[in-house]
Write an enzyme that holds these catalytic residues in place. Structure first.
Site, PDB file in Angstrom:
ATOM      1  N   CYS A  90       0.765  -1.128  -0.063  1.00  0.00           N
ATOM      2  CA  CYS A  90      -0.102  -0.066  -0.032  1.00  0.00           C
ATOM      3  C   CYS A  90       0.848   1.427   0.161  1.00  0.00           C
ATOM      4  O   CYS A  90       0.543   2.109  -0.904  1.00  0.00           O
ATOM      5  CB  CYS A  90      -0.828  -0.078   1.313  1.00  0.00           C
ATOM      6  SG  CYS A  90      -2.135  -1.478   1.446  1.00  0.00           S
ATOM      7  N   VAL A 142       0.539   4.265  -2.834  1.00  0.00           N
ATOM      8  CA  VAL A 142      -0.120   5.429  -2.276  1.00  0.00           C
ATOM      9  C   VAL A 142       0.624   6.663  -2.788  1.00  0.00           C
ATOM     10  O   VAL A 142       0.185   7.607  -3.345  1.00  0.00           O
ATOM     11  CB  VAL A 142      -0.554   5.370  -0.691  1.00  0.00           C
ATOM     12  CG1 VAL A 142      -0.995   6.878  -0.456  1.00  0.00           C
ATOM     13  CG2 VAL A 142      -1.592   4.520  -0.423  1.00  0.00           C
TER      14      VAL A 142
END
Length: 512
Positions: free
Chosen positions: A153, A157
């Site tokens: 993640c 991101v």
């Protein structure tokens, strides 16, 4: 203290000791705002009702115990199926520890993977330096033949560009310019482990195939998909293919990776598809996926290269195995040998032998989309009824395929398909529309305790039982193994229900 060097207790009896029970009681009083026992029981009873079920099935903003994992886990598993390949996850150490732990606990084998160890500064300024240092350390310390890079993640991101980062790392001398470093972007906040598997397999094939001219041959590529039974299944598949005499490449073969012997030698790398075979697989006549929803992007890419592509839904049981072997025979031009036909007949004979015990049994099935499809098809072959078919990572297309499968047999008439639902949804379904057995992974043991529905462990992950992954469930031999597993649970349940002498134990089933 109850624990000492002279009296080492396992965690189960340890936490029953007075010191721990007192600690748990204080914790409940001070931190958990406990309600009265009566209030808890009232809420528990309400959560078993149809009214609660409708509210539960209607929720959208919350997921409770999903039957799926995140994309990078699938990518790490995919990388483990290639020769001397180290999985390199661009993200934090904690994420990678989860992937290693998850795979190691299921397969009972070390699952090697490294991390770029991104922390707060990398989250702000980007992880390029982590990539440069991480690839250099991985190359020098672990001596892999290939490093397969995926993301978590954090890297997704902030938008880290893997292609650019890898090229920068090669320019800096982290690894040689011609060294194999395939990559896949695998954001953990979308999709599931089957999508991560797909992205990584496609990334590996792109790395070896891009820019090359295909020279069409007669060989076949088979991609197993994300499979917790890969040790037994892949070996069974290779046995069947060798009996037919097919020229094939099993792309992403993790059977030896997760089944190394204890002979005094540590094998960080074992088995896996040879990299030269991956490169040569571009010339295959066709690529076959044994799990459609694990390989959608990969099959599209293979088709773009000019190959025929075919997909299946976890080929187990009679019909599932028939479909796969008939397609292989058609593509290769080679007949199915008598030895395999005999295996098919033996599976059918075993199913007929046990028909009186199997007919009419009702099942709830959950897991990955292709696995649920394959299990439901097999259950109907035995005369069972798949009442609830649930896949948290199931799509609308999967739901439609499942409904068509159920409609193809009278045993599927009462079946319901639940795409995108989780195990808390399944709990409501089991209380309001009970079944005889649940087919799924270890996480359903809590459903078993709560609802009283016996669990048959048939899907990844299986943490609380050992060595299931060493035996096949695909093919006719695998179908026989799965049939036996189901029957054992049926007879175990029968024994439990007839355990009181002269009250419930009246059949004298062991008389001479």
């Amino acid at each position: 203290m109850p624990q000492s060097a002279d009296r080492v207790l396992d965690h189960a009896p340890l936490f029953r000791q007075p010191e721990y029970q007192e600690m748990f009681a204080r914790k409940r009083e001070q931190f958990e705002c406990p309600a009265s026992g009566e209030a808890v029981e009232a809420q528990r009873d309400y959560a078993r009702t149809w009214e609660y079920r409708e509210k539960n099935l209607a929720r959208e903003a919350l997921v409770v115990n999903p039957a799926k994992a995140c994309q990078p886990l699938g990518a790490v598993f995919a990388a483990a199926g290639f020769e001397r390949t180290m999985s390199f996850v661009h993200g934090s150490q904690g994420c990678v520890a989860y992937y290693r732990s998850h795979l190691s606990r299921h397969f009972k084998e070390p699952s090697s993977a490294v991390s770029s160890s991104m922390t707060e500064d990398a989250a702000v300024f980007g992880g390029l330096n982590n990539m440069i240092d991480g690839l250099a350390n991985t190359y020098s310390l672990y001596d892999p033949k290939m490093i397969a890079v995926s993301t978590t993640c954090m890297a997704e991101v902030i938008g880290d560009d893997l292609h650019a980062f890898i090229q920068n790392a090669k320019t800096k001398g982290s690894v040689p310019q011609d060294y194999d470093v395939p990559f896949a972007h695998t954001p953990a906040f979308v999709g599931s482990h089957v999508d991560g598997y797909d992205n990584m397999i496609k990334g590996v094939l792109e790395h070896f195939w891009k820019g090359r001219t295909r020279s069409a041959g007669e060989g076949l590529n088979l991609i197993p998909g994300f499979d917790g039974f890969c040790v037994g299944n892949n070996r069974e598949l290779k046995r069947l293919l060798d009996l037919i005499g097919v020229s094939y490449t099993l792309i992403q073969d993790a059977s030896d990776t997760y089944d190394t012997p204890s002979d005094g030698e540590f094998r960080m790398y074992s088995g896996g598809t040879r990299l030269e075979d991956v490169a040569a697989a571009l010339n295959a006549k066709a690529t076959l996926s044994l799990q459609k929803y694990c390989t959608r992007k990969t099959l599209d890419y293979a088709a773009e290269q000019g190959q025929e592509t075919h997909s299946f839904h976890y080929p187990l049981g009679v019909r599932g195995t028939d479909e796969l072997l008939l397609k292989i025979s058609e593509l290769s031009g080679r007949p199915i040998p008598e030895a395999i036909t005999m295996e098919r007949g033996r599976l059918i004979d075993a199913m007929a032998d046990s028909q009186s015990w199997l007919h009419g049994k009702r099942y709830a099935i959950f897991g990955d989309p292709d696995v649920v499809y394959g299990l439901a098809r097999f259950v109907m072959e035995t005369g069972g009824e798949p009442i609830h078919c649930l896949a948290t990572n199931g799509t609308k297309a999967w739901e439609e395929e499942m409904q068509a499968l159920l409609a193809s047999s009278p045993f599927g008439a009462s079946g319901q398909v639940w795409a995108g639902k989780d195990l808390w949804h399944l709990r409501s379904l089991l209380f309001t529309e009970p079944v005889d057995f649940v087919l799924g992974n270890s996480y359903a043991k809590y459903l078993e305790r709560d609802t009283g529905t016996p669990l048959i462990r048939t899907a990844f992950p299986i943490f609380d039982r050992h060595h299931h992954h060493r035996f096949p469930v695909m093919g006719y031999q695998g179908g026989l193994r799965l049939l036996t597993t189901i029957l054992d649970k049926i007879f175990d349940k029968l024994d439990q229900d007839t355990i009181d002498p002269a009250k419930t134990d009246y059949s004298f089933d062991l008389t001479r």
